[in-house]
Scaffold this active site. Structure first.
Site, PDB file in Angstrom:
ATOM      1  N   GLU A 528       0.440  -1.380   0.258  1.00 19.65           N
ATOM      2  CA  GLU A 528       0.029  -0.124   0.033  1.00 19.65           C
ATOM      3  C   GLU A 528       0.474   1.192   0.389  1.00 19.65           C
ATOM      4  O   GLU A 528       0.730   2.370  -1.198  1.00 19.65           O
ATOM      5  CB  GLU A 528      -0.905   0.318   1.321  1.00 19.65           C
ATOM      6  N   HIS A 595     -11.881  -5.765   7.988  1.00 25.65           N
ATOM      7  CA  HIS A 595     -12.974  -4.978   6.800  1.00 25.65           C
ATOM      8  C   HIS A 595     -13.768  -4.247   7.416  1.00 25.65           C
ATOM      9  O   HIS A 595     -15.142  -4.340   6.168  1.00 25.65           O
ATOM     10  CB  HIS A 595     -13.318  -6.136   5.679  1.00 25.65           C
TER      11      HIS A 595
END
Ligand SMILES: Cc1ncc(C[n+]2csc(CCOP(=O)(O)OP(=O)(O)O)c2C)c(N)n1
Ligand SMILES: [Mg+2]
Length: 796
Positions: A528, A595
Site C-alpha cells: 500500500e 474489513h
C-alpha cells in the site's frame, strides 16, 4: 594535406582539453560555493538570523557529478542534503538558498516553498497559475523536499513508473509536454541510515519488479545523526545487503554500483554510462556512494564531536571530497595553485554577497513595517494619549535589531489594548488588519488548489434517467462508469491489488484491462505504501491515477505519504506543485476487525489538503469521481462496502454527472430532528426513521456526502433551524468524525443557538468492530439504538 590535418587534430585536442579543463574548474567553483554556503549557513543559525540549518557539505563533488547527467524532463526526488545538486543543475540560486534559510515568505525571493519549509527543501514549478501542467518534459524537475526520512522513496517509484507508461501506453503518446517517450529518469537521493526504513525496501523491491528508470543514490557517511551504520544496515553496507536484488542475465532486479564520494573522475565516468543505461533500458540502479564525509556534522542542532571519534574526524578532514578534488586537479595539471586559490576566494565573495542580498530582501519589508508602526504610534503619542506606555512600545520595537513580523503584530496588538476602543486607533487597527491578512497570504493559502481549477469552480450537474432506466448492482454501475471514463480520458489510470486481471475484488474494473490495456489498468504487489507513492508520482507527472487501497483499514500502510507528501504538497510549494491522485477504497461495514473499520476521523485529521468523499451509493461515487477529475486536488473516495450488491438505477449521464463537493443532500425531509450522517450507516438510519415515523416522529436525514469540504452552504444549519434537534451518526470511534461534524455545526455554523435539546452523537464503539452479525450489531450504531436516542430527545 597531412600537415593540415595534424594541425587540425592538434587544435581540436587543445580545444577539447580547454573545454574539459573549463568544465572541471566550473565544477570546482560550484563545489567551493556550495561548501561556503554550508559554512555561512551554519553561522547564520548560530548568530540567530535563522532558526535551523541542515546542509550538504561533504556531498558537493558527488552531486556535481550526478548533476551532469540530470537532464530536462528528469525528476529529482531527494532530501535535505541536495543543495549542490540544486545549484549545479541550475534549479536553485545561492540567494534563494539563503532566503529559504531565513524563512523569507516572499515567493519572489524564495520560490521553492515561500518560506514554509526549512532550508534545502527545494521545489521547481510544475503547474502554472491556471492549474495547468507546465512543459515538465523540457524542465529539470525537483519534487518538493520533505524532512521525514525515506519519505521521498514511495513517490520516486511513481515518477519512474510514469516514464515506463509514457513509453509503452498508446493512450499517452501525444502528451509530449509531459514526457519525451519515457526517457525521463527519476533521481532519488537518500542517506545511508534512512535505508533502514521500510519505505526504502518496499520501493527498491517494487522498482526491481516493475523495471522502471529509477536511480537511487545512497550518500553513505556512516551515520544517521549519531547512530552508526552498524546499527542501521545488515553487514554494515547497503550494497552488500542488497546483493540478492542485483539484476541477472535471466532475472529482473536492480543494478548496483559502489563509488567513492571523493572520486570526481571515477563518478563522472560511471554515471555517464550507468544513467544512460537506466534511461534506455528502464532498469533501475542503486549507487552506493561510500566514504562520504559530513564536515559540520548532522545539522545546527548538535555537534558531531559528541559521537565521532578523533580518528574519524581526522579521516573526514583528510578525505574531504573538495580537498581531494583540488588535489586531483593539481596532480593532473589542470590548474595552478593560484588559479584554485582565486576560485576559492571568489566563491567566498559570491556567497557572502548572495547572503547579504537575501538578508536585505528578507528584512527590508519588516523594517518598513516597524517604521510604519512607530510612525503610527508617534502620531498617537503626539496627541498626548497614553504617552509613556506607547513610547515604551515604540522604543522596544525600534531598538529590536532583527525584528520579525510577529514582533510588529505584538506591538500593535499591545498598543491597541492600551488605547482601547477609540477613533485615534483607527489607522493603527487598519494597519494591524492589513498585516494579519498579509500573514494569512504568506502562511495559510494553498492548502487546496487556488487556481481556476479549484474544486468550488466545478459546476454540479443533475442526474438524468430514461423512463426505462435499468436497475443494476452497485458494482455494475461502477463498471459501466469506469468503462466510459477510460474511453473518454486517456490520462486516467487505475491500479492496485487485484485491480488488473480480475478488475478489483468487487469487479468495478472487471473486463476493462483487456479492453484498455495493461498500462492503464494493472495489478500491483501487496504494498500500500508504494501504491500510494506510485499515485503521487504519476499525478505529479500530469496523469490522473486512481489508486486502489483494497479496504479502508489498510490505508494505514499508505497513510504516511498521503499525509506528509500529497496532502501538504500544494501548501508547501504555495501552489507550484500538485498531486491530484484519487484513492479509491471501500469501507465502513462488512466483517471483522480489518474489513469493517471506518477511521474517518483519522482520515480527515491527517489528510487536510485532500477531499474526503463518503458516497452512500455507487452513482453518487461516480458523480464524485467526475467532479474530482476536473480539479487538481488529491482525494479519497470511500465506497460503501455493503453497497456493491444493492440495486441502483442506471443514469443516462454517468460520465457527466457531477456531485458538488461540500454540499449535503437531504435524503429524507422531516420536521422533528435533523440526523447528520454519511455512507453505509445511512441505510440503518433510514430504517430507524421508518420506525420513528410510526410514532409520529418526523426525521430529516442529511447525507453530508463529503467530510472535506464540509457543508459549505450551511445546509445542516438550515435544517437545524427548522427542527431544533440534531444528532450526528457515524461508524467511527466516539469523538472521531462525528466529533468533527459536531464541532463544525455547533461552533463554526453557530448551531448551538438553535437547539431545543442537547445535541447527540451516535458512533461506533471505541473498540474495533467484532466479527459476525452480532459483533457488527453491538460494535456499530444499530437501528434500535438510534430509535431510542431520538425518542429520548423528543421526550426532553
Ligand atoms: C521518520 C523520521 N524519523 C526521524 C527523523 C529525524 N532524523 C532526521 S535526519 C535523521 C538521520 C538520517 O540519517 P541519514 O539517512 O544517514 O542521512 P544523513 O543526514 O546522514 O545524510 C534522523 C533520525 C526524521 N526526520 N524522520
Ligand atoms: Mg548518514
Amino acid at each position: 594535406m597531412e600537415n593540415v590535418s595534424t594541425a587540425d587534430s592538434l587544435a581540436y585536442e587543445k580545444l577539447s582539453f580547454e573545454r574539459f579543463r573549463d568544465e572541471v574548474l566550473k565544477d570546482y567553483r560550484i563545489a567551493c560555493e556550495s561548501r561556503e554556503a554550508s559554512l555561512l549557513g551554519r553561522k547564520e543559525v548560530l548568530t540567530g538570523k535563522a532558526k535551523f540549518g541542515i546542509f550538504g557539505d561533504g556531498k558537493e563533488v558527488a552531486q556535481i557529478a550526478v548533476a551532469k547527467f540530470f537532464q530536462p524532463g528528469d525528476f529529482l526526488s531527494g532530501y535535505y542534503r541536495d543543495q549542490t545538486l540544486a545549484f549545479a543543475s541550475g534549479q536553485a540560486t545561492m540567494e534563494e538558498f539563503f532566503s529559504q534559510l531565513y524563512a523569507d515568505p516572499d515567493s519572489a525571493n524564495e520560490p521553492h516553498s515561500s518560506g514554509r519549509q526549512m532550508n534545502s527543501h527545494f521545489a521547481t514549478a510544475m503547474i502554472d497559475e491556471h492549474g495547468d501542467w507546465l512543459d515538465i518534459a523540457n524542465r529539470k524537475n525537483i519534487a518538493a523536499g520533505m524532512a521525514p526520512t525515506a519519505a521521498q522513496m514511495p513517490r520516486s517509484l511513481g515518477f519512474a513508473l510514469a516514464s515506463k507508461l509514457f513509453r509503452h501506453s498508446a493512450a499517452l503518446q501525444d502528451l509530449t509536454d509531459l514526457s519525451n517517450n519515457g526517457n525521463e529518469v527519476c533521481f532519488c537521493t537518500i542517506g545511508d541510515a534512512s535505508t533502514s526504513e521500510g519505505h526504502f525496501w518496499e520501493t527498491i523491491n517494487a522498482a526491481g519488479v516493475l523495471q522502471v528508470p529509477l536511480a537511487i543514490f545512497v550518500w553513505d557517511d556512516g551515520y544517521g545523526i549519531s547512530v552508526p551504520r552498524e546499527y542501521q544496515t545488515v553487514k554494515g553496507s547497503i550494497s552488500e545487503a542488497l546483493k540478492g536484488m542485483q539484476i541477472g542475465d535471466e532475472t529482473n532486479g536492480v543494478e548496483i554500483y559502489k563509488l567513492k564520494a571523493w572520486d570526481y573522475a571515477g563518478m563522472c565516468e560511471v554515471f555517464e554510462t550507468a544513467i544512460q543505461r537506466i534511461r534506455d533500458s528502464h532498469i533501475p540502479a542503486l549507487f552506493h556512494i561510500e566514504e562520504v564525509t559530513q564536515p559540520q556534522g548532522h545539522s545546527t542542532s548538535g555537534s558531531h564531536e559528541r559521537y565521532k571519534s578523533a580518528e574519524r574526524l581526522e579521516w573526514e578532514r583528510e578525505w574531504d571530497a573538495n580537498k581531494k578534488m583540488r588535489e586531483w586537479i593539481l596532480s593532473n595539471a589542470l590548474a595552478s595553485e593560484d588559479e584554485l586559490d582565486e576560485i576559492e576566494v571568489q566563491s567566498k565573495t559570491f556567497v557572502r554577497q548572495s547572503r547579504h542580498t537575501a538578508w536585505e530582501k528578507f528584512s527590508a519589508p519588516i523594517k518598513e513595517q516597524v517604521n510604519r508602526s512607530v510612525a503610527l504610534l508617534d502620531e498617537i503619542i503626539s496627541r498626548g494619549i497614553h504617552e509613556n506606555k506607547l513610547k515604551n512600545i515604540a522604543g522596544t520595537l525600534k531598538s529590536n535589531r532583527e525584528p520579525q513580523r510577529k514582533d510588529v503584530l505584538k506591538a500593535l496588538h499591545t498598543a491597541g489594548l492600551i488605547i482601547g476602543d477609540s477613533p485615534v486607533a483607527e489607522n493603527l487597527n487598519t494597519f494591524y488588519k492589513e498585516l494579519l491578512q498579509e500573514g494569512y497570504n504568506f502562511y495559510s493559502t494553498h492548502l487546496y488548489d487556488e487556481s481556476s481549477k479549484k474544486i468550488s469552480n466545478v459546476s454540479a450537474t443533475s442526474l438524468e434517467y430514461s423512463d426505462d432506466a435499468s436497475l443494476l448492482n452497485g458494482f455494475e454501475i461502477l463498471n459501466r462508469y469506469f468503462d466510459q471514463l477510460f474511453k473518454s480520458n486517456s490520462k486516467v489510470l487505475a491500479f492496485g491489488e487485484d485491480v488488473g486481471k480480475i478488475g478489483d475484488v468487487n469487479q468495478g474494473f472487471a473486463g476493462l484491462q483487456s479492453k484498455y490495456g495493461e498500462h492503464r489498468i494493472f495489478d500491483t504487489g501487496i504494498r500500500e505504501l508504494t501504491i500510494v507513492g506510485q499515485a503521487i508520482g504519476l499525478a505529479m507527472r500530469g496523469l490522473r491515477p486512481i489508486a486502489e487501497i483494497q479496504y479502508l483499514d489498510y490505508i494505514l500502510y499508505g497513510l504516511q505519504p498521503l499525509s506528509d507528501d500529497a496532502a501538504s504538497l500544494q501548501w508547501r510549494t504555495k501552489g507550484r506543485q500538485s498531486s491530484p491522485l484519487i484513492i479509491r477504497t471501500r469501507g465502513h461495514r462488512l466483517e471483522g476487525i480489518w474489513h469493517s473499520g471506518s477511521p474517518m476521523g483519522l482520515m480527515i485529521h491527517s489528510l487536510r489538503g485532500f477531499h474526503v468523499c463518503v458516497p452512500r451509493n455507487m452513482v453518487q461515487a461516480a458523480g464524485m469521481y467526475n467532479t474530482l477529475l476536473m480539479g487538481n486536488d488529491p482525494a479519497i473516495v470511500v465506497e460503501s462496502l455493503n453497497g456493491y450488491r444493492l440495486k441502483e438505477k442506471l443514469p443516462e449521464n454517468l460520465l457527466s454527472y457531477r456531485v458538488p463537493l461540500g454540499v449535503p443532500e437531504i435524503i429524507r425531509e422531516g420536521s422533528d430532528v435533523s440526523i447528520v450522517s454519511y455512507g453505509s450507516v445511512l441505510r440503518i438510519i433510514q430504517e430507524a426513521a421508518e420506525i420513528l415515523e410510526e410514532m409520529n416522529i418526523d426525521c430529516e436525514i442529511i447525507d453530508i456526502q463529503t467530510l472535506l469540504p464540509f457543508d459549505i452552504r450551511e445546509t445542516i444549519l438550515s435544517s437545524l433551524k427548522k427542527t431544533n434537534r440534531i444528532v450526528f451518526i457515524d461508524e467511527d470511534v466516539p469523538g472521531g468524525a462525528a466529533g468533527y461534524m459536531f464541532n463544525n455545526v455547533m461552533e463554526e455554523q453557530g448551531g448551538y443557538r438553535w437547539l431545543d435539546v442537547a445535541p447527540r452523537t451516535i458512533t461506533g464503539k471505541a473498540h474495533r468492530p467484532s466479527y459476525g452479525s452480532d459483533g457488527d450489531y453491538f460494535s456499530k450504531p444499530n437501528t434500535e439504538e438510534i430509535v431510542d436516542v431520538i425518542r429520548q430527545m423528543m421526550a426532553e
